[in-house]
Design a protein around this motif. Structure first.
Motif, short mmCIF file in Angstrom:
data_model
loop_
_atom_site.label_atom_id
_atom_site.label_comp_id
_atom_site.label_asym_id
_atom_site.label_seq_id
_atom_site.Cartn_x
_atom_site.Cartn_y
_atom_site.Cartn_z
N SER A 118 0.81 -1.19 0.09
CA SER A 118 0.08 -0.19 -0.09
C SER A 118 0.82 1.20 0.02
O SER A 118 0.37 2.16 -0.53
N ALA A 121 2.09 1.81 -3.49
CA ALA A 121 1.12 2.32 -4.36
C ALA A 121 0.77 3.90 -4.00
O ALA A 121 0.54 4.63 -4.79
N ALA A 152 -0.44 4.37 -9.26
CA ALA A 152 -0.60 3.33 -7.82
C ALA A 152 -0.50 1.94 -8.16
O ALA A 152 0.25 1.47 -7.29
N PHE A 153 -0.87 1.76 -9.34
CA PHE A 153 -0.53 0.14 -9.75
C PHE A 153 0.88 -0.02 -9.78
O PHE A 153 1.57 -1.15 -9.37
N GLY A 156 2.59 -0.42 -6.64
CA GLY A 156 2.40 -1.37 -5.81
C GLY A 156 2.77 -2.59 -6.40
O GLY A 156 3.39 -3.78 -5.62
N SER A 274 -1.39 -6.26 -7.07
CA SER A 274 -0.87 -4.88 -7.17
C SER A 274 -1.87 -4.13 -8.08
O SER A 274 -2.05 -2.63 -7.53
N GLY A 278 -3.29 -0.95 -6.02
CA GLY A 278 -3.05 0.31 -6.44
C GLY A 278 -4.21 1.13 -6.73
O GLY A 278 -4.26 2.27 -6.43
#
Length: 364
Positions: A118, A121, A152-153, A156, A274, A278
């Motif tokens: 987290s 991400a 974010a993906f 992560g 992920s 994410g």
């Protein structure tokens, strides 16, 4: 979509001595009904007294739009309903991701929030928020609303890959190494996030402060569409990993001998987690402990069979997050308590209880 051959022929091997499939089916039905009830309760909860039941009657009866007050339409359709849908998506994503990570690492203490996924991400999302109009302007201009969940993906995914490489040696995962590596990754991600916060302007700083505490307050249909484009395919793929994760509980060598493509299973699990985490972090900020609390509670009731644990985690995770959100909106009304504070207040003692129980200090 993940190929179903990942499932392998050993779905029944990791089940406990007693067959709890009947209880699991009943539990899933109860969880589905409970999620509907919680969603309706969340629609009716808040500082305003807008009538969710009136809106529901309007939907069911097909009455003309002017039968509802403009105020009720705005509060229910444009504020609370997007928030409920976002809560379902985020809660399901975090809970199922926690269950998959626990199956992958073969330990119930694995959780995207505890092992740095987290935080990674979050670093990707904060990068777009702070640098989206400067260094990352071409990236955000090209992808538009999808830039935030995609960043974010990527964050992560990078954290998950590093964690797996560090914690796993010769097919065996060290729990101590996993937790320590997760702490180190989270600290590094938070340090880089802090650097970005330092260069943010006043508006970005205020947005980031509340975003890092976690909230569903910013839910809009546009954000839901962007997040659902990532979360829904990831959640749809994860049930195809269930039988393979069941076999993996016996060890990687045994799972491979039973015909499970272990490496493909690992990569599919890592990418799915992920993507889901994410996108969830991108739209809701830091909401912790859902991924560890929900699967552990379900294992106590339905056992460790991932064929039931994964869909059950989605239902219970969504319901739990909606309840936490309803509490955060009403406990200090008309103000709103960040939902990340609520989940941490619940999840922290629960995580401590799990640790004490595994060490035999408590027997509850």
């Amino acid at each position: 979509m993940v190929d179903q051959s990942l499932a392998g022929p050993a779905g029944m091997m990791a089940r406990p001595a007693g067959d709890r499939s009947g209880r699991a089916v009943l539990a899933l039905a109860a969880l589905a009904a409970g999620l509907v009830a919680v969603a309706l309760f969340s629609l009716a909860s808040g500082a305003s007294d807008a009538s969710a039941l009136g809106v529901l009657r309007h939907w069911v009866s097909g009455a003309p739009a002017d039968a509802l007050s403009a105020r009720d339409r705005i509060i229910i359709h444009d504020i609370r309903l997007p928030r409920v849908v976002m809560g379902i998506l985020v809660g399901a994503a975090l809970a199922v991701s926690g269950a998959v990570m626990q199956g992958l690492f073969r330990n119930p203490l694995a959780d995207p929030g505890l092992v740095g996924v987290s935080a990674g991400a979050g670093l990707g999302a904060v990068s777009v928020i702070v640098l989206g109009t400067t260094s990352l302007a071409p990236f955000t201009a090209l992808l538009g609303p999808a830039a935030l969940p995609l960043a974010a993906f990527c964050g992560g995914l990078a954290a998950t890959l590093i964690l797996y490489r560090v914690a796993t040696r010769q097919g065996r995962t060290s729990v101590a190494t996993m937790l320590l590596a997760g702490i180190a990754l989270a600290a590094l991600a938070m340090a880089l996030t802090g650097m970005l916060v330092f260069i943010a302007d006043d508006r970005q700083l205020r947005d980031l402060t509340f975003w890092q505490l976690g909230s569903l307050a910013g839910a809009t249909w546009q954000k839901i569409a962007a997040a659902a484009a990532v979360i829904v395919p990831a959640l749809a793929a994860m049930p195809f990993l269930a039988r393979g994760l069941n076999a993996l509980a016996l060890g990687e060598a045994t799972a491979a001998h039973l015909g499970v493509p272990v490496q493909r299973l690992k990569y599919a699990a890592i990418v799915s987690v992920s993507a889901a985490v994410g996108a969830a972090v991108a739209v809701s900020g830091g909401i912790g402990f859902v991924g560890i609390v929900v699967p552990h509670l379900l294992r106590l009731v339905i056992g460790p069979d991932n064929r039931y644990l994964l869909p059950g985690s989605a239902l219970l995770g969504a319901a739990l997050l909606l309840l936490a959100d309803a509490f955060s909106r009403t406990v200090v009304a008309p103000a709103e308590l960040p939902i990340g504070i609520v989940t941490a207040a619940i999840g922290g003692p629960f995580f401590l209880w799990i640790l004490l129980r595994r060490r035999g200090i408590v027997d509850l």
